[in-house]
Write an enzyme that holds these catalytic residues in place. Structure first.
Site, PDB file in Angstrom:
ATOM      1  N   ARG A  60       8.011  17.336  14.499  1.00 13.99           N
ATOM      2  CA  ARG A  60       6.710  16.640  14.462  1.00 13.99           C
ATOM      3  C   ARG A  60       6.115  16.535  15.854  1.00 13.99           C
ATOM      4  O   ARG A  60       4.915  16.690  16.040  1.00 13.99           O
ATOM      5  CB  ARG A  60       6.840  15.257  13.809  1.00 13.99           C
TER       6      ARG A  60
ATOM      7  N   TYR B  23     -20.359  18.071   6.389  1.00 20.24           N
ATOM      8  CA  TYR B  23     -19.299  18.047   5.383  1.00 20.24           C
ATOM      9  C   TYR B  23     -19.104  16.610   4.891  1.00 20.24           C
ATOM     10  O   TYR B  23     -18.930  15.687   5.708  1.00 20.24           O
ATOM     11  CB  TYR B  23     -18.004  18.614   5.972  1.00 20.24           C
TER      12      TYR B  23
ATOM     13  N   ASP C 262     -17.784  21.532  14.456  1.00 16.26           N
ATOM     14  CA  ASP C 262     -17.073  22.009  13.265  1.00 16.26           C
ATOM     15  C   ASP C 262     -17.558  23.438  13.011  1.00 16.26           C
ATOM     16  O   ASP C 262     -18.717  23.657  12.656  1.00 16.26           O
ATOM     17  CB  ASP C 262     -17.371  21.084  12.081  1.00 16.26           C
TER      18      ASP C 262
ATOM     19  N   LYS D 271     -10.455  27.249   4.525  1.00 16.87           N
ATOM     20  CA  LYS D 271     -11.595  28.056   4.093  1.00 16.87           C
ATOM     21  C   LYS D 271     -11.445  29.502   4.574  1.00 16.87           C
ATOM     22  O   LYS D 271     -10.533  30.182   4.155  1.00 16.87           O
ATOM     23  CB  LYS D 271     -12.894  27.394   4.579  1.00 16.87           C
TER      24      LYS D 271
HETATM   25  C1  LIG Z   1     -13.684  21.786   3.835  1.00 17.94           C
HETATM   26  C2  LIG Z   1     -14.315  21.367   5.108  1.00 17.94           C
HETATM   27  C3  LIG Z   1     -13.709  20.407   5.928  1.00 17.94           C
HETATM   28  C4  LIG Z   1     -12.434  19.682   5.527  1.00 17.94           C
HETATM   29  O1  LIG Z   1     -11.339  20.515   5.518  1.00 17.94           O
HETATM   30  P1  LIG Z   1     -10.032  20.290   4.565  1.00 17.94           P
HETATM   31  O2  LIG Z   1      -9.207  21.456   4.912  1.00 17.94           O
HETATM   32  O3  LIG Z   1     -10.528  20.248   3.165  1.00 17.94           O
HETATM   33  O4  LIG Z   1      -9.430  18.986   4.968  1.00 17.94           O
HETATM   34  C5  LIG Z   1     -14.316  20.108   7.133  1.00 17.94           C
HETATM   35  N1  LIG Z   1     -15.473  20.695   7.502  1.00 17.94           N
HETATM   36  C6  LIG Z   1     -16.096  21.601   6.735  1.00 17.94           C
HETATM   37  C7  LIG Z   1     -17.374  22.207   7.205  1.00 17.94           C
HETATM   38  C8  LIG Z   1     -15.547  21.967   5.510  1.00 17.94           C
HETATM   39  O5  LIG Z   1     -16.181  22.870   4.742  1.00 17.94           O
END
Ligand SMILES: *Cc1c(COP(=O)(O)O)cnc(C)c1O
Length: 380
Positions: free
Chosen positions: A47, A99, A170, A195
């Site tokens: 960890r 998001y 992001d 994603k």
């Molecule tokens: C899906 C998503 C997240 C969150 O990610 P997880 O892997 O579901 O925790 C954050 N930002 C964007 C733009 C996303 O599409």
């Protein structure tokens, strides 16, 4: 990383970064199942002391984003670990469209007295530049999920460079192949690796990338203290996904452009949001600093009922949330809890790697049948 790798194109680095290099070693970093290491050396417990499998993923993403990556259990684990680094009372600026998990996390923090948030229009560059002067953190997401608004990252990040505000981008929608925010001046980049990086809708993972030793140390500490560590299999699979990211994204992006154009010409569609369309409000801006327009297309039909019929009528495109997989998915976003403010007929389409003619055939048939039902209904 081998300095020679920095000379290679992103397409090559996506394939080469994060591999063992010694003679006789396997060419892929193996999945190392480990919680504890034999005493007597630096690594003690995974960890806090990491694993070779996470490090391969971090090297691959770090190479593409041009920074040092820290891998997490999910995008939200990466995002909450970034936010964990700010003292109580911090002033955060965040986009009105972003998001929904981030909106919920920030809103929750306001309720808990952790910070204050100024919600800004993602395309109102002047307000972001002003915010850099009196906020501690600028949280950016571009293109935004799900409205695909493009923020003027070069100007905002440049303005924030000379301020005390820390900038986070992001980069989930654009991927490191579409834009590298660290190179535009961002302090930290986050990804939902669930994603496009993973690319197969089969795992949850996240990454945060920075060039600052101080931010890196804080991110590693947050991972150790909050425990948002990636699974070893997930880390392996995201690394494997990154090997084909350039190929997947190129195919999906080309199809997204074609589908966006055809959707715009369909009589049942009242609007299409895709940065690659010349009439997208930030098309010229996006073209000036992005190397592709991504594989996400949002389009609008007249109302919620019609959109629901479209989502129920396809046989190829899967009606499902999430995005960035080789398989195309779509959903009506206002149906998602917390997203009721969105246009009721807005459908967010994640374009995958299927044949574009099959995708359009499926989408057109669904649109034709869903919008025909509507005109029959309204003539009664
Ligand atoms: C899906 C998503 C997240 C969150 O990610 P997880 O892997 O579901 O925790 C954050 N930002 C964007 C733009 C996303 O599409």
């Amino acid at each position: 990383m081998d300095p020679a790798q920095l000379q290679w194109s992103a397409r090559t680095r996506a394939i080469q970064a994060g591999r063992p290099h010694g003679p006789g070693e396997p060419i892929n970093q193996a999945i190392v199942g480990v919680s504890t290491y034999r005493a007597g050396a630096e690594r003690v417990y995974s960890r806090g002391d990491s694993t070779p499998t996470w490090e391969a993923l971090e090297e691959a993403v770090g190479s593409l984003e041009d920074g040092e990556a820290t891998a997490f259990a999910s995008g939200m684990a990466a995002i909450s670990s970034v936010l964990a680094g700010w003292p109580v009372g911090s002033r955060i600026a965040a986009p009105k469209d972003c998001y929904q998990g981030v909106t919920a996390l920030l809103t929750n923090g306001i309720a808990n007295g952790l910070w204050s948030v100024t919600w800004l229009e993602p395309d109102d560059t002047a307000t972001w530049i002003d915010a850099a002067a009196d906020h501690d953190l600028l949280w950016l997401e571009s293109p935004t999920n799900p409205l695909l608004v493009v923020s003027d990252l070069p100007n905002i990040l440049n303005a924030a460079r000379d301020s005390a505000a820390v900038t986070v981008v992001d980069n989930t929608f654009a991927t490191p192949l579409g834009q590298q925010p660290l190179n535009l001046g961002a302090d930290i980049v986050v990804h939902s690796a669930t994603k496009f990086l993973g690319g197969h809708s089969d795992l949850l993972a996240g990454v945060a990338v920075t060039r600052s030793a101080e931010h890196l140390q804080r991110l590693r500490q947050a991972r150790t203290l909050h425990g948002g560590t990636p699974g070893m299999l997930e880390a392996y699979l995201v690394t494997r996904g990154i090997r084909t990211l350039p190929l997947r994204l190129a195919a999906a992006q080309e199809s997204a452009q074609t589908l966006a154009e055809r959707l715009a010409a369909h009589p049942g569609v009242i609007g299409v949001r895709f940065p690659g369309l010349p009439d997208h409000p930030q098309h010229t801006l996006a073209a000036s600093f992005m190397s592709g327009f991504g594989a996400m297309v949002s389009f609008e039909v007249s109302d919620a009922a019609t959109a629901d019929r479209v989502c129920a009528a396809t046989s190829l495109i899967t009606h499902a949330t999430s995005l960035g997989g080789v398989e195309s998915t779509f959903e009506r976003r206002a149906a998602v809890p917390g997203q009721e403010h969105l246009p009721p007929g807005l459908i967010r389409l994640s374009v995958g790697c299927e044949s574009v003619s099959d995708l359009w055939g499926d989408l057109k048939a669904a649109l034709d049948s869903a919008t025909m039902t509507q005109s029959r209904g309204s003539s009664r």
